[in-house]
Design a protein around this motif. Sequence first.
Motif, PDB file in Angstrom:
ATOM      1  N   ARG A  55     -21.311  10.783  23.009  1.00 34.52           N
ATOM      2  CA  ARG A  55     -20.550   9.184  22.835  1.00 34.52           C
ATOM      3  C   ARG A  55     -19.589   8.855  23.738  1.00 34.52           C
ATOM      4  O   ARG A  55     -19.443   7.698  24.483  1.00 34.52           O
ATOM      5  CB  ARG A  55     -20.050   8.909  21.288  1.00 34.52           C
ATOM      6  N   PHE A  56     -18.599  10.014  23.960  1.00 32.95           N
ATOM      7  CA  PHE A  56     -17.424   9.718  24.678  1.00 32.95           C
ATOM      8  C   PHE A  56     -17.889   9.565  26.381  1.00 32.95           C
ATOM      9  O   PHE A  56     -17.693   8.298  26.920  1.00 32.95           O
ATOM     10  CB  PHE A  56     -16.409  10.967  24.900  1.00 32.95           C
ATOM     11  N   CYS A  57     -19.011  10.232  26.771  1.00 28.85           N
ATOM     12  CA  CYS A  57     -19.350  10.201  28.283  1.00 28.85           C
ATOM     13  C   CYS A  57     -20.246   9.049  28.154  1.00 28.85           C
ATOM     14  O   CYS A  57     -20.052   8.075  29.336  1.00 28.85           O
ATOM     15  CB  CYS A  57     -20.487  11.264  28.346  1.00 28.85           C
ATOM     16  N   SER A  58     -21.059   8.483  27.083  1.00 27.11           N
ATOM     17  CA  SER A  58     -21.776   7.148  27.383  1.00 27.11           C
ATOM     18  C   SER A  58     -20.771   6.177  27.439  1.00 27.11           C
ATOM     19  O   SER A  58     -20.904   5.112  28.460  1.00 27.11           O
ATOM     20  CB  SER A  58     -22.565   7.238  26.117  1.00 27.11           C
ATOM     21  N   ARG A  59     -19.672   6.133  26.624  1.00 21.93           N
ATOM     22  CA  ARG A  59     -18.766   5.012  26.485  1.00 21.93           C
ATOM     23  C   ARG A  59     -17.855   4.965  28.076  1.00 21.93           C
ATOM     24  O   ARG A  59     -17.798   3.998  28.536  1.00 21.93           O
ATOM     25  CB  ARG A  59     -17.807   5.185  25.623  1.00 21.93           C
ATOM     26  N   ALA A  60     -17.791   6.052  28.502  1.00 23.54           N
ATOM     27  CA  ALA A  60     -16.891   6.177  29.874  1.00 23.54           C
ATOM     28  C   ALA A  60     -17.763   5.533  31.020  1.00 23.54           C
ATOM     29  O   ALA A  60     -17.413   5.151  31.848  1.00 23.54           O
ATOM     30  CB  ALA A  60     -16.523   7.721  30.171  1.00 23.54           C
ATOM     31  N   GLY A  61     -19.103   5.597  30.846  1.00 28.12           N
ATOM     32  CA  GLY A  61     -19.989   5.136  31.893  1.00 28.12           C
ATOM     33  C   GLY A  61     -20.521   3.758  31.781  1.00 28.12           C
ATOM     34  O   GLY A  61     -21.408   3.185  32.250  1.00 28.12           O
ATOM     35  N   ASP A  62     -19.762   2.931  30.730  1.00 27.11           N
ATOM     36  CA  ASP A  62     -20.233   1.713  30.595  1.00 27.11           C
ATOM     37  C   ASP A  62     -19.714   0.666  31.687  1.00 27.11           C
ATOM     38  O   ASP A  62     -20.039  -0.436  31.860  1.00 27.11           O
ATOM     39  CB  ASP A  62     -19.361   1.067  29.042  1.00 27.11           C
ATOM     40  N   GLY A  63     -18.708   1.198  32.558  1.00 26.60           N
ATOM     41  CA  GLY A  63     -18.407   0.580  33.683  1.00 26.60           C
ATOM     42  C   GLY A  63     -16.784   0.264  33.961  1.00 26.60           C
ATOM     43  O   GLY A  63     -16.313   0.202  35.140  1.00 26.60           O
ATOM     44  N   PHE A  64     -16.125  -0.042  32.913  1.00 29.10           N
ATOM     45  CA  PHE A  64     -14.841  -0.169  32.772  1.00 29.10           C
ATOM     46  C   PHE A  64     -14.169   0.804  33.732  1.00 29.10           C
ATOM     47  O   PHE A  64     -12.859   0.522  34.474  1.00 29.10           O
ATOM     48  CB  PHE A  64     -14.103  -0.544  31.635  1.00 29.10           C
ATOM     49  N   LEU A  65     -14.214   2.143  33.490  1.00 28.05           N
ATOM     50  CA  LEU A  65     -13.631   3.342  34.186  1.00 28.05           C
ATOM     51  C   LEU A  65     -13.584   2.977  35.686  1.00 28.05           C
ATOM     52  O   LEU A  65     -12.753   3.254  36.543  1.00 28.05           O
ATOM     53  CB  LEU A  65     -14.197   4.290  33.684  1.00 28.05           C
ATOM     54  N   TYR A  66     -15.003   2.669  36.076  1.00 28.86           N
ATOM     55  CA  TYR A  66     -15.256   2.499  37.559  1.00 28.86           C
ATOM     56  C   TYR A  66     -14.497   1.507  38.267  1.00 28.86           C
ATOM     57  O   TYR A  66     -13.955   1.660  39.308  1.00 28.86           O
ATOM     58  CB  TYR A  66     -16.640   2.353  37.904  1.00 28.86           C
ATOM     59  N   ALA A  67     -14.209   0.211  37.392  1.00 27.03           N
ATOM     60  CA  ALA A  67     -13.441  -0.832  37.856  1.00 27.03           C
ATOM     61  C   ALA A  67     -11.927  -0.277  37.940  1.00 27.03           C
ATOM     62  O   ALA A  67     -11.326  -0.690  38.916  1.00 27.03           O
ATOM     63  CB  ALA A  67     -13.449  -1.947  36.969  1.00 27.03           C
ATOM     64  N   ILE A  68     -11.543   0.303  36.964  1.00 30.84           N
ATOM     65  CA  ILE A  68     -10.155   0.710  36.873  1.00 30.84           C
ATOM     66  C   ILE A  68      -9.814   1.726  38.006  1.00 30.84           C
ATOM     67  O   ILE A  68      -8.794   1.673  38.675  1.00 30.84           O
ATOM     68  CB  ILE A  68      -9.636   1.439  35.389  1.00 30.84           C
ATOM     69  N   LEU A  69     -10.567   2.746  38.271  1.00 34.45           N
ATOM     70  CA  LEU A  69     -10.655   3.643  39.359  1.00 34.45           C
ATOM     71  C   LEU A  69     -10.527   2.996  40.647  1.00 34.45           C
ATOM     72  O   LEU A  69      -9.735   3.377  41.664  1.00 34.45           O
ATOM     73  CB  LEU A  69     -11.416   4.701  39.217  1.00 34.45           C
ATOM     74  N   GLY A  70     -11.420   2.002  40.868  1.00 38.67           N
ATOM     75  CA  GLY A  70     -11.542   1.226  41.990  1.00 38.67           C
ATOM     76  C   GLY A  70     -10.255   0.516  42.298  1.00 38.67           C
ATOM     77  O   GLY A  70      -9.709   0.598  43.618  1.00 38.67           O
ATOM     78  N   VAL A  71      -9.656  -0.237  41.524  1.00 41.88           N
ATOM     79  CA  VAL A  71      -8.556  -0.969  41.609  1.00 41.88           C
ATOM     80  C   VAL A  71      -7.316   0.048  41.928  1.00 41.88           C
ATOM     81  O   VAL A  71      -6.461  -0.416  42.787  1.00 41.88           O
ATOM     82  CB  VAL A  71      -8.176  -1.986  40.314  1.00 41.88           C
ATOM     83  N   LEU A  72      -7.229   0.944  41.305  1.00 41.13           N
ATOM     84  CA  LEU A  72      -6.121   1.955  41.280  1.00 41.13           C
ATOM     85  C   LEU A  72      -6.189   2.497  42.685  1.00 41.13           C
ATOM     86  O   LEU A  72      -5.213   2.562  43.233  1.00 41.13           O
ATOM     87  CB  LEU A  72      -6.134   3.092  40.317  1.00 41.13           C
ATOM     88  N   LEU A  73      -7.466   2.882  43.104  1.00 41.19           N
ATOM     89  CA  LEU A  73      -7.485   3.811  44.388  1.00 41.19           C
ATOM     90  C   LEU A  73      -6.921   2.466  45.384  1.00 41.19           C
ATOM     91  O   LEU A  73      -6.141   2.968  46.461  1.00 41.19           O
ATOM     92  CB  LEU A  73      -8.751   4.002  44.544  1.00 41.19           C
ATOM     93  N   ALA A  74      -7.419   1.510  45.336  1.00 38.07           N
ATOM     94  CA  ALA A  74      -7.032   0.017  46.588  1.00 38.07           C
ATOM     95  C   ALA A  74      -5.834  -0.086  46.348  1.00 38.07           C
ATOM     96  O   ALA A  74      -5.096  -0.237  47.293  1.00 38.07           O
ATOM     97  CB  ALA A  74      -7.877  -1.118  45.897  1.00 38.07           C
ATOM     98  N   LEU A  75      -4.974  -0.056  45.049  1.00 34.27           N
ATOM     99  CA  LEU A  75      -3.566  -0.067  45.013  1.00 34.27           C
ATOM    100  C   LEU A  75      -2.757   1.167  45.578  1.00 34.27           C
ATOM    101  O   LEU A  75      -1.782   0.818  46.182  1.00 34.27           O
ATOM    102  CB  LEU A  75      -3.067  -0.425  43.682  1.00 34.27           C
ATOM    103  N   HIS A  76      -3.242   2.347  45.406  1.00 38.00           N
ATOM    104  CA  HIS A  76      -2.672   3.598  45.833  1.00 38.00           C
ATOM    105  C   HIS A  76      -2.840   3.942  47.433  1.00 38.00           C
ATOM    106  O   HIS A  76      -1.952   4.370  47.941  1.00 38.00           O
ATOM    107  CB  HIS A  76      -3.022   4.784  44.996  1.00 38.00           C
TER     108      HIS A  76
END
Length: 176
Positions: A32-53
């Motif tokens: 359940r955790f892995c499936s929720r993590a794959g819903d898409g929000f994590l990719y967006a957050i990590l992408g924005v954090l990498l862009a800012l960092h």
Amino acid sequence: MTRLERLTAADTRIFFWISGYRHRPLIGLTSRFCSRAGDGFLYAILGVLLALHEEALGWLFLQTGLLAYALELPAYLLLKNTIQRDRPCDRHQDFQALIRPSDRFSFPSGHAAAAFVFATLISVVYPDWTWLALGFAWAVGCSRVLLGVHYPSDILAGALLGSLMALLALWGQGLI
């Protein structure tokens, strides 16, 4: 029995074999955790954090990711709505999924496609993180089988689709 029927029968056997493990407490919770993590929000957050960092490489990663997802999503929807493969929980009356699927059809897995877009991008732009990203992508895909909403071939097709769309976006950005 035709080749497609044999392939479908093997896919179904593997699905039920894997599904036998889903009622173990840690497996069900982790899936359940892995499936929720794959819903898409994590990719967006990590992408924005990498862009800012990381000003240069992070922004290039984010732009390439947006392009890759813009390619992957219509291809995924076209395939899913053209093939119209029933989900295991809909095809097998005696089987209950552990979650409610987000749509009706199973092939290819959108969660696997999105996870492999991200993993492929990471492996090219940040190669030191390849194994972690690929491990996460496979965990997302396997979780969907364990939860009862996809067959193994749905995951393989999603992985292939996501990887190809990411490679196309990387090529379009001149990164490969």
